[in-house]
Every structure is written in structure tokens, then in C-alpha cells.
Design a protein around this motif. Structure first.
Motif, PDB file in Angstrom:
ATOM      1  N   PHE A  67      -2.388   0.172  -1.595  1.00  0.00           N
ATOM      2  CA  PHE A  67      -4.443   0.427  -1.374  1.00  0.00           C
ATOM      3  C   PHE A  67      -5.236  -0.563  -1.296  1.00  0.00           C
ATOM      4  O   PHE A  67      -5.667  -0.705  -0.418  1.00  0.00           O
ATOM      5  CB  PHE A  67      -4.756   1.985  -2.369  1.00  0.00           C
ATOM      6  CG  PHE A  67      -5.680   2.427  -1.958  1.00  0.00           C
ATOM      7  CD1 PHE A  67      -6.544   2.815  -0.842  1.00  0.00           C
ATOM      8  CD2 PHE A  67      -6.609   2.029  -4.025  1.00  0.00           C
ATOM      9  CE1 PHE A  67      -7.840   3.069  -1.301  1.00  0.00           C
ATOM     10  CE2 PHE A  67      -8.165   2.637  -3.249  1.00  0.00           C
ATOM     11  CZ  PHE A  67      -8.035   3.370  -2.134  1.00  0.00           C
ATOM     12  N   TRP A  68      -5.223  -1.152  -2.589  1.00  0.00           N
ATOM     13  CA  TRP A  68      -6.510  -2.263  -2.612  1.00  0.00           C
ATOM     14  C   TRP A  68      -6.055  -3.066  -1.434  1.00  0.00           C
ATOM     15  O   TRP A  68      -7.239  -3.216  -1.285  1.00  0.00           O
ATOM     16  CB  TRP A  68      -5.857  -2.634  -4.443  1.00  0.00           C
ATOM     17  CG  TRP A  68      -6.391  -1.322  -5.076  1.00  0.00           C
ATOM     18  CD1 TRP A  68      -5.448  -1.425  -5.975  1.00  0.00           C
ATOM     19  CD2 TRP A  68      -7.683  -0.822  -5.466  1.00  0.00           C
ATOM     20  NE1 TRP A  68      -5.689  -0.191  -6.669  1.00  0.00           N
ATOM     21  CE2 TRP A  68      -7.165   0.087  -6.807  1.00  0.00           C
ATOM     22  CE3 TRP A  68      -8.918  -0.589  -4.504  1.00  0.00           C
ATOM     23  CZ2 TRP A  68      -8.671   0.554  -6.448  1.00  0.00           C
ATOM     24  CZ3 TRP A  68      -9.938  -0.256  -5.301  1.00  0.00           C
ATOM     25  CH2 TRP A  68      -9.729   0.499  -6.131  1.00  0.00           C
ATOM     26  N   CYS A  69      -5.333  -3.614  -1.078  1.00  0.00           N
ATOM     27  CA  CYS A  69      -5.104  -4.586   0.035  1.00  0.00           C
ATOM     28  C   CYS A  69      -5.552  -3.531   1.072  1.00  0.00           C
ATOM     29  O   CYS A  69      -6.299  -5.121   1.302  1.00  0.00           O
ATOM     30  CB  CYS A  69      -3.632  -4.656   0.146  1.00  0.00           C
ATOM     31  SG  CYS A  69      -3.556  -5.583   1.412  1.00  0.00           S
ATOM     32  N   ARG A 124      -5.060   7.762   0.669  1.00  0.00           N
ATOM     33  CA  ARG A 124      -4.810   7.715  -0.489  1.00  0.00           C
ATOM     34  C   ARG A 124      -5.291   9.269  -1.547  1.00  0.00           C
ATOM     35  O   ARG A 124      -4.987   9.826  -2.584  1.00  0.00           O
ATOM     36  CB  ARG A 124      -5.426   6.847  -1.593  1.00  0.00           C
ATOM     37  CG  ARG A 124      -4.893   6.701  -2.843  1.00  0.00           C
ATOM     38  CD  ARG A 124      -5.945   5.275  -3.428  1.00  0.00           C
ATOM     39  NE  ARG A 124      -7.430   5.997  -4.335  1.00  0.00           N
ATOM     40  CZ  ARG A 124      -7.809   5.975  -5.354  1.00  0.00           C
ATOM     41  NH1 ARG A 124      -7.541   5.016  -6.387  1.00  0.00           N
ATOM     42  NH2 ARG A 124      -9.603   6.306  -6.027  1.00  0.00           N
ATOM     43  N   ARG A 128     -10.410   0.892   8.141  1.00  0.00           N
ATOM     44  CA  ARG A 128      -9.674   0.938   7.221  1.00  0.00           C
ATOM     45  C   ARG A 128      -9.771   1.005   6.024  1.00  0.00           C
ATOM     46  O   ARG A 128      -9.106   1.518   5.167  1.00  0.00           O
ATOM     47  CB  ARG A 128      -8.774  -1.038   7.383  1.00  0.00           C
ATOM     48  CG  ARG A 128      -8.165  -1.042   7.029  1.00  0.00           C
ATOM     49  CD  ARG A 128      -7.682  -2.441   7.554  1.00  0.00           C
ATOM     50  NE  ARG A 128      -6.312  -3.012   7.063  1.00  0.00           N
ATOM     51  CZ  ARG A 128      -6.052  -4.037   6.244  1.00  0.00           C
ATOM     52  NH1 ARG A 128      -6.975  -4.819   6.229  1.00  0.00           N
ATOM     53  NH2 ARG A 128      -5.322  -4.506   5.416  1.00  0.00           N
ATOM     54  N   ALA A 177      -8.029   4.161   4.521  1.00  0.00           N
ATOM     55  CA  ALA A 177      -7.585   3.598   3.232  1.00  0.00           C
ATOM     56  C   ALA A 177      -7.687   4.941   2.060  1.00  0.00           C
ATOM     57  O   ALA A 177      -6.634   5.775   1.117  1.00  0.00           O
ATOM     58  CB  ALA A 177      -7.289   2.575   2.606  1.00  0.00           C
ATOM     59  N   TYR A 232      -9.918  -3.381  -0.122  1.00  0.00           N
ATOM     60  CA  TYR A 232     -10.528  -4.804   0.425  1.00  0.00           C
ATOM     61  C   TYR A 232     -10.366  -5.314   1.429  1.00  0.00           C
ATOM     62  O   TYR A 232     -10.462  -6.844   1.101  1.00  0.00           O
ATOM     63  CB  TYR A 232      -9.797  -5.905  -1.134  1.00  0.00           C
ATOM     64  CG  TYR A 232     -10.471  -5.346  -2.576  1.00  0.00           C
ATOM     65  CD1 TYR A 232     -11.541  -4.289  -2.409  1.00  0.00           C
ATOM     66  CD2 TYR A 232      -9.574  -5.149  -3.275  1.00  0.00           C
ATOM     67  CE1 TYR A 232     -12.104  -3.416  -3.875  1.00  0.00           C
ATOM     68  CE2 TYR A 232      -9.957  -4.799  -5.211  1.00  0.00           C
ATOM     69  CZ  TYR A 232     -11.505  -4.399  -5.492  1.00  0.00           C
ATOM     70  OH  TYR A 232     -11.411  -4.586  -6.144  1.00  0.00           O
ATOM     71  N   ARG A 247      -3.614  -7.262  -8.084  1.00  0.00           N
ATOM     72  CA  ARG A 247      -4.371  -6.779  -6.780  1.00  0.00           C
ATOM     73  C   ARG A 247      -4.911  -7.899  -6.188  1.00  0.00           C
ATOM     74  O   ARG A 247      -5.414  -7.981  -5.002  1.00  0.00           O
ATOM     75  CB  ARG A 247      -5.122  -6.074  -7.430  1.00  0.00           C
ATOM     76  CG  ARG A 247      -6.163  -4.670  -6.830  1.00  0.00           C
ATOM     77  CD  ARG A 247      -6.908  -3.858  -7.364  1.00  0.00           C
ATOM     78  NE  ARG A 247      -7.829  -4.733  -8.002  1.00  0.00           N
ATOM     79  CZ  ARG A 247      -8.006  -4.384  -9.760  1.00  0.00           C
ATOM     80  NH1 ARG A 247      -7.377  -4.005 -10.755  1.00  0.00           N
ATOM     81  NH2 ARG A 247      -8.695  -4.710 -10.455  1.00  0.00           N
ATOM     82  N   GLY A 262     -15.444  -2.881  -2.802  1.00  0.00           N
ATOM     83  CA  GLY A 262     -15.283  -3.281  -1.341  1.00  0.00           C
ATOM     84  C   GLY A 262     -15.871  -3.055  -0.669  1.00  0.00           C
ATOM     85  O   GLY A 262     -16.753  -2.953  -1.005  1.00  0.00           O
ATOM     86  N   PRO A 263     -15.579  -2.907   0.576  1.00  0.00           N
ATOM     87  CA  PRO A 263     -16.921  -2.825   1.568  1.00  0.00           C
ATOM     88  C   PRO A 263     -17.421  -1.820   1.757  1.00  0.00           C
ATOM     89  O   PRO A 263     -18.865  -1.503   2.777  1.00  0.00           O
ATOM     90  CB  PRO A 263     -16.143  -3.766   2.504  1.00  0.00           C
ATOM     91  CG  PRO A 263     -13.951  -2.471   2.492  1.00  0.00           C
ATOM     92  CD  PRO A 263     -14.322  -2.513   1.093  1.00  0.00           C
TER      93      PRO A 263
END
Lengths: 209, 223
Positions: free
Chosen positions: A98-100, B11, B3, B7, A103, A145, B87-88
Motif C-alpha cells: 500500500f505505501w509503495c 486499502r 494510482r 491504492a 507514495y 516504507r 503523499g501525493p
């Protein structure tokens, strides 16, 4: 990966609940350098890191990576704080995946996942749900991470907490590797990490003077 | 950015599915309230079918609120929310996606359960279609507006009750037009489409405005 060449923080000050935590704090880091923040509890190490990450408002000051890019600062840094941000009902691999993706790291195929997990010896428990991990394993997962999505600046708040001695060495190697690749890091730690820190900043002494 | 958004949505859906409790509680609560109503009111079929739209809607709002304080709470507790801000995605989009996940995992199951429960309240079977339509149009507003309350009560103990006090008044427009849609389809003479369209409008507005308010609340809570 790390395109940013330097980090400059100028004239930072922060006030929390009316109390001045620090003021007129400046430092600069070049690519491949790390800063060690020291000082007794409550002196403002975490506050400074959270301020750098944009998680806390700073009263004054500017923080800039150069050369300037379109990406905001918070998208170019990793923050590892006291909380690990691990979902207890997702497996180790799913947490990392998920974090991959979130981010924007390079796709995490099975091979790469295994290499990354092996760094801290987590590969045998890749399918274990987060709820069953020990405190040290959770911390390792949180640190991985940083490995799945390359970003130039790492802000690590007591990263070695609950790690065993071997893992602390692996952590040190991981930071050293990041610096060699041109990254930067700001680390707070009470445990000596035998890492060549280019700069040290003692917030406790600063306040006393 | 897409993306990352997918995600996050994936999740949240997976977490809701694995943890199961929130969906089950909402469905169980909805079921229990509707089953109790005829027992409390007695077997007057005309009365039941007259109040069915209102009861179905009010109970759904309460059932939806039941799980809404979890929209941000778990991510706040385990530190994920801090990391999500790095994050983005802008925080507004994070709030929007998490509300969307709440709608998919709570709003849709409740909507699908509603026509079955309608039978217990002697809701005319021809009106079930409009009941489902009105709930489908109205439940996004329920989830998205609830996110504002979830953001405002973040980190508070017993946030559920406080949240209900703050958020229920905001549900009034959706409730009025939702019930009006179903009632009009039972009794006429006005067309049920007009209130349904207004309900769609309310939902669309909340889709746009709520994430902004929720993100502002989150920023205040994260400091």
C-alpha cells in the motif's frame, strides 16, 4: 533517485500552547549528509521533525530543498515517528504494498518485495497480519516504507526504538546507503548509531545558552 | 495520483471487509430498529405503510452514523493519517476517498437491505423501486457529511454521540426529500421524480463541499 541537492532551514521557530519551543533555528544539509538532533526529553526534537514534515505549523521560518522542483517539500520526504502506521488486519506484504503505491514507488513485484523484506529479515513473515507482529517487527516494517518509495529526505524520530542490536546495525546501514545515494537525513536518537553524522544539533544546549 | 487514490480506496475497502464489524453492526442495527417498529406500533397495516418511508429513512441515517466515526479514527490512532498527508493526494481527496469507501461499505449494503425491511412495514412493493432509488441517491450525502463530523471529533473520547449531535441536523434536507420521494410514489399525486432530483442535487453538493470541510477539520485535528 535523490534529485534534491541540499536542504536549507532558516530561522525556524515554533510555539506550542503558548510556549516557545525553539526559535531562530537554522541549519543546512548537503546531499549525502545527515543531521543528528540531540537533547533531553521535551526539548522539541519531535516538534522540529514534525514541523519540517509540515505536520505542525511553524511560527516563522522557511524550509527549502534546492534545486527547487514542482513537488512540494512534503512529497520529497519520509517521516518515521513514534506511531508506526501499520494496519493490524493487513499482512506485512500488503502494508508495504500500500505505501509503495500510495507514495508512488516503483512497482513492488514479488522479487523486489522479497529483497526489501530481507533487509530486516521480515521475509519469512510476509503473509503474517500486522496484529501478530512484535513491537520491533512493527518498527522494522515502518522503516521499510522508506525503502519501497525513494525520497531524498528522511526524517527519523527515534528510529531505533524497540529494535534489537542487529537490526539497529541494519538500520544504520540503510541510512548510510541512503546517504551514499545522495539522500539526506535528520535523525533524533538517544542510542549512539555509529553513523558518520556530518552535523549535530543539540537542542538542549541551545536552549540553555 | 490516480494510482495513490486507487491504492487508498482499495486499502479502505479491504480493511472494512476484513474487519467486518462496522458493516455488520450497521446492518444489524438497521434490521433491529425496523423489526421493533411494528411490534411497538401494533398491527395497523395502513398506519405502518404510511410511516414506512420515514422510519426506513431515519433508521438508515442512524445506522449510517453508527460506523461513521471510524472513517478517520483508526488511521489517526495508528499514525497512518500523518503519513497519508505526506503523499501525493491533497487532504481533501483523502477525505473524499475515505468517505467514498464508507459509502460503498455502509451506504450500499443498507440500501440493498432496505426493500426487504420495507416488507416488514407493509411498504407497497411497487414503491420499493423508488425506495432503493432514493436511498441510492441520498446515502452518498450521508457518508460524505458524516466525514465532516468524523474529522471534527477526531481524537475525542465518546466521539460517536457528539458526532450525532453535530451531524444529524445536517441530514434534514436529505431526509425531507428522501421521504418525499418514497411517499409520493405511494400516495401521489405529485411525481416522485422532482424530490428525487433535488435529493441527487443535495448528494452532489455534499460530494463536492464535504471533503473540503472534512479536510479543514483534519488539519485542525492533526496539529
Amino acid at each position: 533517485m535523490a534529485r534534491a541537492k541540499s536542504l536549507r532551514a532558516r530561522n525556524l521557530s515554533c510555539r506550542r500552547g503558548g510556549r516557545l519551543i525553539f526559535e531562530k533555528l537554522s541549519f543546512a544539509l548537503k546531499s549525502g549528509e545527515a543531521l543528528l538532533l540531540t537533547g533531553p526529553n521535551g526539548v522539541g526534537k519531535t516538534t522540529l521533525l514534525r514541523g519540517l514534515a509540515g505536520l505542525l505549523p511553524l511560527e516563522h521560518g522557511e524550509i527549502a530543498l534546492s534545486p527547487a522542483t514542482d513537488q512540494p517539500l512534503y512529497e520529497q520526504l519520509h517521516y518515521v515517528g513514534h506511531l508506526n502506521g501499520i494496519k493490524t488486519s493487513l499482512s506485512v506484504a500488503e502494508n508495504l504494498q500500500f505505501w509503495c503505491e500510495y507514495y508512488g514507488g516503483p512497482p513492488l513485484n514479488e522479487e523486489r518485495l522479497e529483497t526489501v523484506l530481507a533487509r530486516f529479515g521480515l521475509d519469512p513473515i510476509a503473509q503474517l497480519p500486522g496484529a501478530l507482529l512484535s513491537a520491533g517487527q512493527k518498527r522494522k516494517l515502518a522503516l521499510l516504507r522508506l525503502a519501497v518509495a525513494p525520497r531524498p529526505l528522511w526524517l527519523l524520530d527515534e528510529p531505533s526504538v524497540s529494535l534489537d542490536r542487529a537490526s539497529t546495525r541494519h538500520l544504520r546501514d540503510m541510512i548510510a546507503e541512503h546517504l551514499e545515494e545522495g539522500g539526506m537525513a535528520v535523525v533524533t536518537s538517544h542510542i549512539p548509531m555509529s553513523l558518520a553524522f556530518a552535523h549535530r544539533l543539540d537542542l538542549g544546549k541551545r536552549r540553555a545558552s | 495520483m490516480i494510482r495513490a487514490a486507487l491504492a487508498l480506496l482499495g486499502r479502505d475497502l479491504r480493511l472494512a471487509w476484513r474487519e467486518g464489524g462496522a458493516i455488520g453492526t450497521a446492518l444489524g442495527f438497521y434490521f433491529a430498529v425496523i423489526v421493533l417498529t411494528p411490534l411497538g406500533l401494533g398491527p395497523d397495516l395502513n398506519l405502518l405503510s404510511r410511516i414506512a418511508p420515514g422510519i426506513l429513512w431515519v433508521a438508515l441515517l442512524l445506522a449510517g452514523l453508527l460506523s461513521a466515526d471510524r472513517i478517520f479514527h483508526n488511521d489517526y490512532e495508528d499514525g497512518s493519517l500523518d503519513l497519508l498527508t505526506l503523499g501525493p493526494l491533497p487532504l481533501e481527496l483523502v477525505a473524499g476517498i475515505k468517505s467514498l469507501a464508507h459509502w460503498i461499505t455502509t451506504g450500499i449494503p443498507l440500501t440493498l437491505l432496505a426493500p426487504v425491511l420495507g416488507l416488514l412495514l407493509n411498504l407497497p412493493i411497487e414503491s420499493s423501486g423508488f425506495l432503493v432509488l432514493s436511498l441510492l441517491a441520498g446515502t452518498p450525502a450521508v457518508s460524505f457529511v458524516a466525514a465532516i463530523g468524523a474529522g471534527l471529533t477526531l481524537g475525542l473520547r465518546r466521539s460517536g454521540v457528539l458526532m450525532a449531535l453535530m451531524i444529524l441536523p445536517l441530514y434534514v434536507p436529505a431526509l425531507i426529500f428522501g421521504v418525499a420521494t418514497v411517499s409520493a410514489s405511494i400516495t401521489g399525486p405529485a411525481s416522485p421524480w422532482a424530490p428525487l432530483m433535488i435529493l441527487c442535487g443535495i448528494s452532489l453538493a455534499s460530494l463536492v463541499l464535504s471533503p473540503i470541510a472534512a479536510a479543514a477539520a483534519l488539519r485542525a485535528a492533526l496539529r
